[in-house]
Design a protein around this motif. Structure first.
Motif, PDB file in Angstrom:
ATOM      1  N   ILE A 165     -16.834 -59.645  22.589  1.00  0.00           N
ATOM      2  CA  ILE A 165     -16.922 -58.189  22.696  1.00  0.00           C
ATOM      3  C   ILE A 165     -16.323 -57.536  21.462  1.00  0.00           C
ATOM      4  N   LEU A 166     -15.205 -58.085  20.994  1.00  0.00           N
ATOM      5  CA  LEU A 166     -14.554 -57.552  19.801  1.00  0.00           C
ATOM      6  C   LEU A 166     -15.453 -57.695  18.579  1.00  0.00           C
ATOM      7  N   GLU A 167     -16.031 -58.871  18.397  1.00  0.00           N
ATOM      8  CA  GLU A 167     -16.907 -59.098  17.247  1.00  0.00           C
ATOM      9  C   GLU A 167     -18.137 -58.195  17.292  1.00  0.00           C
ATOM     10  N   LYS A 168     -18.713 -58.045  18.482  1.00  0.00           N
ATOM     11  CA  LYS A 168     -19.883 -57.182  18.631  1.00  0.00           C
ATOM     12  C   LYS A 168     -19.550 -55.746  18.255  1.00  0.00           C
ATOM     13  N   ALA A 169     -18.374 -55.285  18.660  1.00  0.00           N
ATOM     14  CA  ALA A 169     -17.960 -53.911  18.358  1.00  0.00           C
ATOM     15  C   ALA A 169     -17.787 -53.712  16.855  1.00  0.00           C
ATOM     16  N   ILE A 170     -17.241 -54.736  16.194  1.00  0.00           N
ATOM     17  CA  ILE A 170     -17.036 -54.629  14.746  1.00  0.00           C
ATOM     18  C   ILE A 170     -18.373 -54.674  14.009  1.00  0.00           C
ATOM     19  N   ARG A 171     -19.236 -55.600  14.411  1.00  0.00           N
ATOM     20  CA  ARG A 171     -20.531 -55.752  13.742  1.00  0.00           C
ATOM     21  C   ARG A 171     -21.395 -54.499  13.872  1.00  0.00           C
ATOM     22  N   SER A 172     -21.347 -53.887  15.046  1.00  0.00           N
ATOM     23  CA  SER A 172     -22.157 -52.694  15.282  1.00  0.00           C
ATOM     24  C   SER A 172     -21.497 -51.427  14.744  1.00  0.00           C
ATOM     25  N   GLU A 173     -20.261 -51.584  14.238  1.00  0.00           N
ATOM     26  CA  GLU A 173     -19.462 -50.466  13.728  1.00  0.00           C
ATOM     27  C   GLU A 173     -19.195 -49.418  14.811  1.00  0.00           C
ATOM     28  N   ALA A 174     -19.215 -49.880  16.072  1.00  0.00           N
ATOM     29  CA  ALA A 174     -18.887 -48.989  17.185  1.00  0.00           C
ATOM     30  C   ALA A 174     -17.382 -48.770  17.283  1.00  0.00           C
ATOM     31  N   LEU A 175     -16.628 -49.677  16.686  1.00  0.00           N
ATOM     32  CA  LEU A 175     -15.171 -49.553  16.665  1.00  0.00           C
ATOM     33  C   LEU A 175     -14.736 -49.262  15.234  1.00  0.00           C
ATOM     34  N   ARG A 176     -14.292 -48.058  14.997  1.00  0.00           N
ATOM     35  CA  ARG A 176     -13.846 -47.659  13.662  1.00  0.00           C
ATOM     36  C   ARG A 176     -12.395 -47.207  13.736  1.00  0.00           C
ATOM     37  N   ILE A 177     -11.539 -47.815  12.945  1.00  0.00           N
ATOM     38  CA  ILE A 177     -10.130 -47.417  12.869  1.00  0.00           C
ATOM     39  C   ILE A 177      -9.753 -47.350  11.401  1.00  0.00           C
ATOM     40  N   LEU A 209     -12.773 -54.232   7.564  1.00  0.00           N
ATOM     41  CA  LEU A 209     -13.768 -54.347   8.625  1.00  0.00           C
ATOM     42  C   LEU A 209     -13.704 -53.155   9.574  1.00  0.00           C
ATOM     43  N   LEU A 210     -12.483 -52.787   9.974  1.00  0.00           N
ATOM     44  CA  LEU A 210     -12.315 -51.715  10.949  1.00  0.00           C
ATOM     45  C   LEU A 210     -12.623 -50.338  10.368  1.00  0.00           C
ATOM     46  N   SER A 211     -12.460 -50.183   9.074  1.00  0.00           N
ATOM     47  CA  SER A 211     -12.737 -48.890   8.448  1.00  0.00           C
ATOM     48  C   SER A 211     -14.183 -48.775   7.974  1.00  0.00           C
ATOM     49  N   GLY A 212     -14.936 -49.894   8.089  1.00  0.00           N
ATOM     50  CA  GLY A 212     -16.340 -49.881   7.700  1.00  0.00           C
ATOM     51  C   GLY A 212     -16.572 -49.891   6.214  1.00  0.00           C
ATOM     52  N   THR A 213     -15.593 -50.401   5.453  1.00  0.00           N
ATOM     53  CA  THR A 213     -15.728 -50.392   3.988  1.00  0.00           C
ATOM     54  C   THR A 213     -16.023 -51.774   3.415  1.00  0.00           C
ATOM     55  N   SER A 214     -16.244 -52.775   4.289  1.00  0.00           N
ATOM     56  CA  SER A 214     -16.435 -54.135   3.792  1.00  0.00           C
ATOM     57  C   SER A 214     -17.886 -54.547   3.693  1.00  0.00           C
ATOM     58  N   GLY A 215     -18.794 -53.639   4.065  1.00  0.00           N
ATOM     59  CA  GLY A 215     -20.206 -53.991   4.044  1.00  0.00           C
ATOM     60  C   GLY A 215     -20.580 -54.823   5.254  1.00  0.00           C
ATOM     61  N   LYS A 216     -21.782 -55.394   5.235  1.00  0.00           N
ATOM     62  CA  LYS A 216     -22.257 -56.195   6.344  1.00  0.00           C
ATOM     63  C   LYS A 216     -21.472 -57.499   6.453  1.00  0.00           C
ATOM     64  N   ILE A 217     -21.230 -57.927   7.695  1.00  0.00           N
ATOM     65  CA  ILE A 217     -20.513 -59.179   7.920  1.00  0.00           C
ATOM     66  C   ILE A 217     -21.465 -60.341   7.698  1.00  0.00           C
ATOM     67  N   ILE A 218     -21.046 -61.279   6.883  1.00  0.00           N
ATOM     68  CA  ILE A 218     -21.871 -62.441   6.578  1.00  0.00           C
ATOM     69  C   ILE A 218     -21.427 -63.606   7.448  1.00  0.00           C
ATOM     70  N   GLY A 219     -22.389 -64.328   8.003  1.00  0.00           N
ATOM     71  CA  GLY A 219     -22.054 -65.462   8.853  1.00  0.00           C
ATOM     72  C   GLY A 219     -22.154 -65.115  10.315  1.00  0.00           C
ATOM     73  N   LYS A 220     -22.129 -66.142  11.157  1.00  0.00           N
ATOM     74  CA  LYS A 220     -22.307 -65.958  12.584  1.00  0.00           C
ATOM     75  C   LYS A 220     -21.050 -65.445  13.273  1.00  0.00           C
TER      76      LYS A 220
END
Length: 359
Positions: A165-177, A209-220
């Motif tokens: 759930i945590l990874e999904k939230a980060i990947r979708s950028e639904a969780l921004r801090i 990752l949490l601020s959305g400044t790292s670009g797309k997450i690479i890898g599974k």
């Protein structure tokens, strides 16, 4: 199970689960959205009910409700708080003080005190030092027992959330801090055992990752160490948000105002004041006992590993109520917990999985 994420958000998990479990035996629809009840109200011409008639509605603690008032008017919030303190809180605390005094704590000497049970042994051995430290240090500093109490509850909850759930939230950028992170706070909390110890490199990556400044997450998958760092940042941000609440600071200062002079005295003097003065000790113990009943593992961590910080919970319970309810649900009915978290996500409220709306 099909759950309404909007209702989960509005009601909180405890009230939602109680209402959901009551559906099979209810002859009315007590868990619907606003549109449903407003339509029923418009259709009803007999004046027999309002849109809230026999409907489960969201609850709010005094602390959180007052915080909402303060956002609109500090003067009004101060007035309400003064009336509440003088008319309700103080008489209740005195009653708790009498209740604890009747148990004979500290009034018949140390030998008698040591015979009244494990809870009172912890009180006798550590509560004076605990309260003294809480009074003399910044509430938002991790060395303060109040900050440790808040961080421990929040950390216990966030660490229960499945990593998927945590990874999904980060990947979708639904969780921004966003914003600065106090690494000293996080590393000190790790030393206390409240958080898993991250290193500065992974903290920096997690912050990106949490601020959305790292670009797309690479890898599974996101690495385990980065995930732990993400959790640390989330816990830090939520804890500081609670600890820096103006209403919390006012409540803490009010609670400690009558204890400061005794804080430098001997243990027996402090205990006597706590017991006979305003019932602070009784109120703290009552809140601790409720935590022991609802979340025994969390209580044991706070009581034994972290040296009794459960006795600080009464000061911040209004802000932590939803977290504690969720911890209890995860421990007693993990399938329901996962279902409700998924319902929040499907309703576009993914961030509320981590930061409940009430705070």
């Amino acid at each position: 199970m099909n759950h309404d994420g909007n209702l989960v958000s509005s009601l909180g998990v405890k009230l939602y689960v109680e209402g959901f479990n009551a559906i099979p035996t209810s002859n009315i629809k007590h868990m619907e959205n606003d549109a449903f009840y407003n339509t029923k109200w418009e259709q009803c011409q007999f004046g027999c009910h309002t849109p809230s008639y026999r409907r489960i509605g969201p609850s709010s603690s005094y602390d959180v409700a007052l915080n909402e008032v303060e956002k609109k008017s500090k003067l009004l919030a101060g007035l309400i708080d003064g009336i509440y303190t003088e008319g309700f809180a103080q008489p209740r605390n005195i009653g708790l003080g009498i209740e604890r005094t009747a148990e004979g704590l500290g009034l018949l000497g140390e030998d008698s005190f040591n015979q009244v049970g494990a809870e009172n042994l912890v009180v006798f051995d550590g509560v004076a030092a605990l309260f003294k430290k809480a009074m003399e240090t910044d509430y938002a500093s991790i060395i303060n027992p109040i900050a440790q109490c808040v961080s421990t509850v929040v950390s216990s909850y966030i660490n229960l959330i499945p990593k998927e759930i945590l990874e999904k939230a980060i990947r979708s950028e639904a969780l921004r801090i966003s914003g600065e992170v106090n690494t000293t706070f996080i590393l000190s909390a790790a030393q206390l055992g409240i958080l898993s110890p991250p290193n500065p490199a992974t903290l920096s990556q997690a912050q990106s990752l949490l601020s959305g400044t790292s670009g797309k997450i690479i890898g599974k998958r996101i690495g385990v160490k980065v995930t732990e760092a993400v959790v640390s940042i989330i816990v830090y941000k939520i804890s500081v948000k609670i600890l820096k609440s103006p209403d919390l600071n006012r409540k803490v200062k009010r609670t400690f105002s009558s204890l400061r002079k005794a804080g430098k005295g001997k243990l027996a003097t402090v205990l006597l004041l706590l017991l006979k003065g305003n019932g602070t000790l009784g109120y703290a113990a009552k809140s601790s006992r409720k935590l022991q009943q609802d979340c025994p593992r969390l209580w044991r961590l706070m009581r034994y590993d972290l040296k009794g910080i459960d006795m600080m919970l009464f000061l911040v319970s209004g802000y932590l109520e939803e977290y504690i309810d969720r911890i209890k649900l995860m421990e007693t009915d993990p399938m329901m917990f996962i279902s409700l978290m998924n319902a929040l996500s499907k309703s576009g409220k993914t961030s509320e999985i981590f930061l409940p709306k009430k705070i």
